[in-house]
Every structure is written in C-alpha cells, then in structure tokens.
Scaffold this active site. Structure first.
Site, PDB file in Angstrom:
ATOM      1  N   LYS A   1       0.823  -1.215   0.000  1.00 24.60           N
ATOM      2  CA  LYS A   1       0.000   0.000   0.000  1.00 24.60           C
ATOM      3  C   LYS A   1       0.857   1.266   0.000  1.00 24.60           C
ATOM      4  CE  LYS A   1      -2.261  -0.825   3.864  1.00 24.60           C
ATOM      5  NZ  LYS A   1      -1.576  -2.035   4.350  1.00 24.60           N
TER       6      LYS A   1
ATOM      7  N   ARG B   1      -9.187   1.462   9.326  1.00 28.12           N
ATOM      8  CA  ARG B   1      -8.786   0.104   9.672  1.00 28.12           C
ATOM      9  C   ARG B   1      -9.836  -0.595  10.530  1.00 28.12           C
ATOM     10  NH1 ARG B   1      -2.783   1.051   9.245  1.00 28.12           N
ATOM     11  NH2 ARG B   1      -1.743  -0.915   9.548  1.00 28.12           N
TER      12      ARG B   1
ATOM     13  N   ARG C   1      11.920  -5.948   4.772  1.00 31.25           N
ATOM     14  CA  ARG C   1      11.587  -4.530   4.554  1.00 31.25           C
ATOM     15  C   ARG C   1      12.534  -3.601   5.319  1.00 31.25           C
ATOM     16  NH1 ARG C   1       5.586  -2.130   5.183  1.00 31.25           N
ATOM     17  NH2 ARG C   1       5.779  -2.558   7.400  1.00 31.25           N
TER      18      ARG C   1
ATOM     19  N   ARG D   1      11.720  -1.407  10.702  1.00 29.81           N
ATOM     20  CA  ARG D   1      10.653  -0.989  11.609  1.00 29.81           C
ATOM     21  C   ARG D   1      10.570  -1.991  12.758  1.00 29.81           C
ATOM     22  NH1 ARG D   1       5.313   0.442   8.223  1.00 29.81           N
ATOM     23  NH2 ARG D   1       4.397  -0.492  10.098  1.00 29.81           N
TER      24      ARG D   1
ATOM     25  N   ARG E   1      -0.029  -8.313  13.997  1.00 41.11           N
ATOM     26  CA  ARG E   1      -0.610  -7.342  13.055  1.00 41.11           C
ATOM     27  C   ARG E   1      -1.503  -8.060  12.035  1.00 41.11           C
ATOM     28  NH1 ARG E   1       4.436  -4.802  10.744  1.00 41.11           N
ATOM     29  NH2 ARG E   1       3.122  -3.338   9.643  1.00 41.11           N
TER      30      ARG E   1
HETATM   31  P1  AMP Z   1       1.216   0.994   9.098  1.00 41.43           P
HETATM   32  O1  AMP Z   1       2.446   1.796   8.819  1.00 41.43           O
HETATM   33  O2  AMP Z   1       0.040   1.420   8.278  1.00 41.43           O
HETATM   34  O3  AMP Z   1       1.475  -0.497   9.027  1.00 41.43           O
HETATM   35  O4  AMP Z   1       0.816   1.305  10.615  1.00 41.43           O
HETATM   36  C1  AMP Z   1       1.701   1.031  11.683  1.00 41.43           C
HETATM   37  C2  AMP Z   1       0.950   1.006  12.999  1.00 41.43           C
HETATM   38  O5  AMP Z   1       0.345   2.293  13.234  1.00 41.43           O
HETATM   39  C3  AMP Z   1      -0.207   0.018  13.068  1.00 41.43           C
HETATM   40  O6  AMP Z   1       0.223  -1.298  13.408  1.00 41.43           O
HETATM   41  C4  AMP Z   1      -1.078   0.649  14.171  1.00 41.43           C
HETATM   42  O7  AMP Z   1      -0.517   0.426  15.452  1.00 41.43           O
HETATM   43  C5  AMP Z   1      -0.936   2.144  13.865  1.00 41.43           C
HETATM   44  N1  AMP Z   1      -1.979   2.592  12.899  1.00 41.43           N
HETATM   45  C6  AMP Z   1      -1.781   3.078  11.630  1.00 41.43           C
HETATM   46  N2  AMP Z   1      -2.957   3.387  11.046  1.00 41.43           N
HETATM   47  C7  AMP Z   1      -3.917   3.093  11.953  1.00 41.43           C
HETATM   48  C8  AMP Z   1      -5.341   3.155  11.944  1.00 41.43           C
HETATM   49  N3  AMP Z   1      -6.026   3.589  10.877  1.00 41.43           N
HETATM   50  N4  AMP Z   1      -5.995   2.753  13.059  1.00 41.43           N
HETATM   51  C9  AMP Z   1      -5.337   2.339  14.155  1.00 41.43           C
HETATM   52  N5  AMP Z   1      -4.005   2.220  14.224  1.00 41.43           N
HETATM   53  C10 AMP Z   1      -3.289   2.603  13.146  1.00 41.43           C
END
Ligand code: AMP
Length: 213
Positions: free
Chosen positions: A14, A89, A128, A160, A171
């Site tokens: 994404k 989400r 990654r 990360r 996750r």
């Molecule tokens: P991502 O980079 O999109 O994988 O997001 C990393 C982390 O940020 C996720 O595992 C959540 O802990 C938090 N996060 C990001 N977007 C959201 C969302 N829309 N709702 C809740 N937590 C989020």
C-alpha cells in the site's frame, strides 16, 4: 475531490503504491502509520498516546485516528484529493470517514484492496527496510547488506520495530479481525476494486491505474 482508500494487510504494498500514485496524480498521500511514527519520534502527545499500541502491533484507538485524519483533511482543503494509506482500519473509522466526507458533500471514490497471501506478507516484511528521513521503502530479499543507504537522500536505512516476526503475526491477526470487515463495507457501497498484489511493483501499479479508470 477524489478520495481513494487503500486496503490490504501489512506488507501488501500500500505504502509503495500510494507514494507512486501520489507522484503520478498529484493526490495527497496520507499514511496514518507514517504520521503516527513521526509523532512518536517527535515525542508529541499523540506520539505518547500511540507508542505502546504500535510496538505491540495493535490498533491505536479510533477516536485518536479519526481526529488525526480530520485535522489532515482540514490542512489540505485545496488538494485535488487524497489517497488514504492505512485508514480506515475498523468499521467505526470507516463510518467516521464517511461522516467527515458527507459534511462536505463528498464520499469515497474507490477502495482498492491489495490482495496478497500471508506467507508473502511475512517474506516481504522480514526483508523490509525504510528510510527514516523520507519514508522510502525497500524490499531486500537475500543479502540484507546489499542496500544500506536510501537512494534518494543517502540516509542509513532502518528496520521498523513492528516488522519483528512476533509483532507481524499480531498485526496479521488484527487485520483479519478488525480490518477485513471493511472489505465488505465498501463492497456494499459498490466502490471496492480488488487487485492482485503478489505481482511486481510495476505490474501492481499498472493494475492500480486500470482499477481507477
Ligand atoms: P502501518 O504503517 O500502516 O502499518 O501502521 C503502523 C501502525 O500504526 C499500526 O500497526 C497501528 O498500530 C498504527 N496505525 C496506523 N494506522 C492506523 C489506523 N487507521 N488505526 C489504528 N491504528 C493505526
């Protein structure tokens, strides 16, 4: 105003595709994960509130996310549109987005589902690397030492913390339980388009442009 939502498990591409589409179309790329990581790095109140959830691979509470996105939209009112990467989400977040847009006479134009199986997700996330300065993402399969610097700004690449295998499993479970129901939410609204995200980034981008026609 075009509103595009990207759906799909962690590691489905994404972020990479949103950056590319933003460059191609001029739409604003809004990654809630990037915004939260910056807040954690800056030590802001938002960062303090989000940090623990992120470390465990859990979702940050809906009320925080809805406020964050509302603020970002207000800051970019003249934008041609948005690519939401990692938001919504949960169903309450999808409802929150719908209400926010409705107040301005708008709605989600397309929800793109990046389909990829869980073995591929684990393989990608364990390879990654990302640039702490500009957020560029690199997948380094095989010799992890072969890329150590960002090709754009020469910063040293980092992993990360939440790409640690135990956190990745959490996750993925969180995606299945809390995010997957959104697929049907947008299917019912007739805006869901599914693309095969197991292909190369170039092939996925072609499929993405096709899906947005
Ligand atoms: P991502 O980079 O999109 O994988 O997001 C990393 C982390 O940020 C996720 O595992 C959540 O802990 C938090 N996060 C990001 N977007 C959201 C969302 N829309 N709702 C809740 N937590 C989020």
């Amino acid at each position: 105003m075009k509103i595009i939502v990207f759906l799909g498990p962690p590691g489905s591409g994404k972020g990479t595709q949103a950056a590319r589409l933003s460059q191609h179309s001029g739409l604003v790329h809004l990654s809630t994960g990037d915004l939260l990581r910056t807040a954690v790095k800056d030590g802001s109140d938002l960062g303090h509130a989000a940090d623990g959830f992120m470390k465990r691979g859990e979702l940050v509470p809906d009320v925080i996310l809805i406020g964050l996105v509302e603020h970002q939209i207000a800051q970019n009112l003249s934008a041609a549109g948005f690519i939401f990467d990692g938001f919504p989400r949960t169903i309450p977040q999808a409802d929150g987005l719908k209400q926010m847009l409705k107040r301005n006479g708008r709605s989600v134009s397309a929800a793109i589902l990046f389909k990829v199986d869980s073995e591929e997700v684990v393989r990608r996330l364990s390879a990654r690397w990302s640039c702490p300065a500009c957020g560029a993402i690199y997948t380094v399969i095989g010799d992890n030492g072969s890329i150590s610097m960002c090709e754009k700004d020469s910063s040293a690449l980092t992993r990360r913390h939440d790409d640690d295998p135990a956190v990745v499993q959490n996750r993925l479970a969180v995606y299945e339980e809390q995010t997957k129901p959104i697929e049907n939410y947008y299917r019912v609204e007739s805006v869901l388009r599914e693309i095969d995200a197991q292909q190369t980034p170039e092939e996925v981008f072609k499929a993405l442009l096709q899906a947005l026609l």
